[in-house]
Enzyme design. Structure first.
Site, PDB file in Angstrom:
ATOM      1  N   GLU A 192       2.279  -7.743  -8.557  1.00  0.00           N
ATOM      2  CA  GLU A 192       1.192  -7.087  -7.813  1.00  0.00           C
ATOM      3  C   GLU A 192      -0.008  -8.028  -7.734  1.00  0.00           C
ATOM      4  O   GLU A 192      -0.033  -9.091  -8.335  1.00  0.00           O
ATOM      5  CB  GLU A 192       0.762  -5.782  -8.492  1.00  0.00           C
ATOM      6  CG  GLU A 192       1.360  -4.521  -7.896  1.00  0.00           C
ATOM      7  CD  GLU A 192       0.744  -4.141  -6.547  1.00  0.00           C
ATOM      8  OE1 GLU A 192      -0.074  -4.912  -6.010  1.00  0.00           O
ATOM      9  OE2 GLU A 192       1.094  -3.064  -6.034  1.00  0.00           O
ATOM     10  N   ASN A 212      -4.761   0.373 -10.863  1.00  0.00           N
ATOM     11  CA  ASN A 212      -3.684  -0.162 -10.047  1.00  0.00           C
ATOM     12  C   ASN A 212      -4.254  -1.268  -9.160  1.00  0.00           C
ATOM     13  O   ASN A 212      -4.789  -2.241  -9.676  1.00  0.00           O
ATOM     14  CB  ASN A 212      -3.010   0.955  -9.231  1.00  0.00           C
ATOM     15  CG  ASN A 212      -1.639   0.566  -8.742  1.00  0.00           C
ATOM     16  OD1 ASN A 212      -0.865  -0.037  -9.478  1.00  0.00           O
ATOM     17  ND2 ASN A 212      -1.316   0.894  -7.505  1.00  0.00           N
ATOM     18  N   GLU A 247       3.019  10.246 -15.542  1.00  0.00           N
ATOM     19  CA  GLU A 247       3.608  11.177 -16.497  1.00  0.00           C
ATOM     20  C   GLU A 247       4.374  10.388 -17.560  1.00  0.00           C
ATOM     21  O   GLU A 247       5.222   9.553 -17.244  1.00  0.00           O
ATOM     22  CB  GLU A 247       4.548  12.147 -15.776  1.00  0.00           C
ATOM     23  CG  GLU A 247       4.678  13.503 -16.452  1.00  0.00           C
ATOM     24  CD  GLU A 247       5.543  13.467 -17.693  1.00  0.00           C
ATOM     25  OE1 GLU A 247       6.525  12.701 -17.701  1.00  0.00           O
ATOM     26  OE2 GLU A 247       5.219  14.183 -18.655  1.00  0.00           O
ATOM     27  N   ASN A 260      -3.996   2.282  -3.928  1.00  0.00           N
ATOM     28  CA  ASN A 260      -3.269   1.070  -3.590  1.00  0.00           C
ATOM     29  C   ASN A 260      -4.047   0.194  -2.616  1.00  0.00           C
ATOM     30  O   ASN A 260      -5.229  -0.059  -2.822  1.00  0.00           O
ATOM     31  CB  ASN A 260      -1.869   1.417  -3.080  1.00  0.00           C
ATOM     32  CG  ASN A 260      -0.804   0.761  -3.951  1.00  0.00           C
ATOM     33  OD1 ASN A 260      -0.900  -0.408  -4.276  1.00  0.00           O
ATOM     34  ND2 ASN A 260       0.197   1.530  -4.340  1.00  0.00           N
ATOM     35  N   ASP A 269       1.962   0.316   0.190  1.00  0.00           N
ATOM     36  CA  ASP A 269       1.517  -0.317  -1.055  1.00  0.00           C
ATOM     37  C   ASP A 269       0.372  -1.281  -0.738  1.00  0.00           C
ATOM     38  O   ASP A 269      -0.561  -0.930  -0.030  1.00  0.00           O
ATOM     39  CB  ASP A 269       2.707  -1.001  -1.723  1.00  0.00           C
ATOM     40  CG  ASP A 269       2.581  -1.084  -3.232  1.00  0.00           C
ATOM     41  OD1 ASP A 269       1.516  -1.486  -3.728  1.00  0.00           O
ATOM     42  OD2 ASP A 269       3.566  -0.762  -3.938  1.00  0.00           O
TER      43      ASP A 269
END
Length: 329
Positions: free
Chosen positions: A17, A117, A135, A168, A221
């Site tokens: 990423e 993120n 979660e 994102n 994304d």
């Protein structure tokens, strides 16, 4: 599009990423989120440095690394729920571990399962970075638990968007009047009116709805913008990058990749004509990993017929930063 050349430049990343091109060093920065590693790849020499960043007290996932303008070898990173500063020199060993020099802010204290993120700097050099909740047992995102934050050059932090599911991709229009944003589980590319002086945003609307555009299985994304104002968006689960004309809300190009989970994109290379693409092994079943040897690779895409623009570094007030850390450490 004809004449496209896709080159696999690095394999084996678990969850790639946050690509960011450093023009002065002609290298690509990116992260492996789940391993807590930052990577630096020098395109000409093929030198590959890996920096493991220790837990800053709010989780060990590393999702962003961006140079701090005017401060050699200092970078702003997100570690767990924290915005922090690290030191990383090209003279360091190629495999190296560091502690953060200082934590600037820790967010979402009441939501310990949240983490940062994606993130990027706006035209003024402010850092925008968003969170999402995961979660614990299933690893699935929990909807509407994240936020999008803006860290200003004076180190003040403002919450800009609430009830985000998976924060994102981000991009700003060439005229600095529009902010583009992907909340992945909204399955759309959205736009806001953007004030470049104040960083305020308003009037959210949809640029491209994935469900009505034939992208029912894809998840938006990471994202970047080219010199013509078109958006390039990585499609997780979609095995591709799409190019979107935001003026008309239409997909105008598609670049197919040899792996399913495409995570982010940025422009770079000597003339910014190379589109760098990150991908992930996560989210793939055993049989899918066996059939996708390129999963988790970093790609360089050339021959797109368009160029990008230099990424903006974090333009923090350096005196304020000096008051927080010792540059000589």
């Amino acid at each position: 599009m004809s004449g496209i050349e896709i080159t696999q430049i690095l394999p084996g990343i678990l969850l790639g990423e946050g690509p960011h091109w450093m023009d002065d060093q002609q290298c690509l920065l990116f992260v492996d989120i789940l391993k807590g590693d930052a990577h630096r790849y020098f395109l000409k020499t093929k030198r590959h440095q890996i920096l493991h960043i220790e837990d800053a007290g709010s989780g060990d996932n590393v999702s962003i690394i961006i140079p701090i303008e005017g401060a050699t070898d200092l970078f702003i990173v997100t570690v767990g729920r924290s915005l922090a500063v690290i030191h990383w020199s090209p003279s360091d060993p190629d495999n190296h571990t560091v502690k953060v020099k200082t934590v600037l802010h820790t967010v979402d204290a009441h939501l310990p399962n949240n983490r940062f993120n994606d993130g990027k700097c706006d035209p003024q050099g402010r850092l925008w970075a968003g969170t999402y909740a995961c979660e614990k047992l299933s690893g699935e995102p929990v909807k509407h638990m994240g936020s999008l934050y803006c860290l200003d050059v004076d180190l003040t932090l403002t919450d800009r968007v609430n009830k985000v599911s998976v924060s994102n991709g981000l991009a700003w229009s060439l005229d600095k009047k529009t902010f583009y944003y992907n909340d992945s589980l909204a399955y759309s590319i959205d736009a806001f009116d953007y004030d470049d002086e104040s960083s305020k945003i308003c009037s959210r609307r949809t640029v491209l709805d994935y469900k009505t555009s034939g992208l029912q299985k894809d998840v938006p994304d990471g994202m970047c913008i080219d010199e013509t104002g078109n958006l390039w968006v990585a499609n997780f689960y979609g095995k591709k990058v799409i190019c979107v004309d935001p003026k008309v809300g239409k997909i105008i190009h598609t670049v197919e990749l040899p792996t399913q989970n495409v995570t982010s994109v940025c422009w770079g290379g000597e003339d910014y004509s190379t589109l760098f693409v990150t991908s992930a092994q996560t989210g793939l079943k055993t049989e899918e990993l066996a059939s996708q040897s390129a999963a988790g690779s970093i790609f360089a895409v050339n021959g797109l017929g368009v160029k990008g623009l230099p990424a903006t570094n974090f333009r923090v007030n350096l005196q304020m930063l000096k008051n927080r850390i010792n540059f000589e450490d």
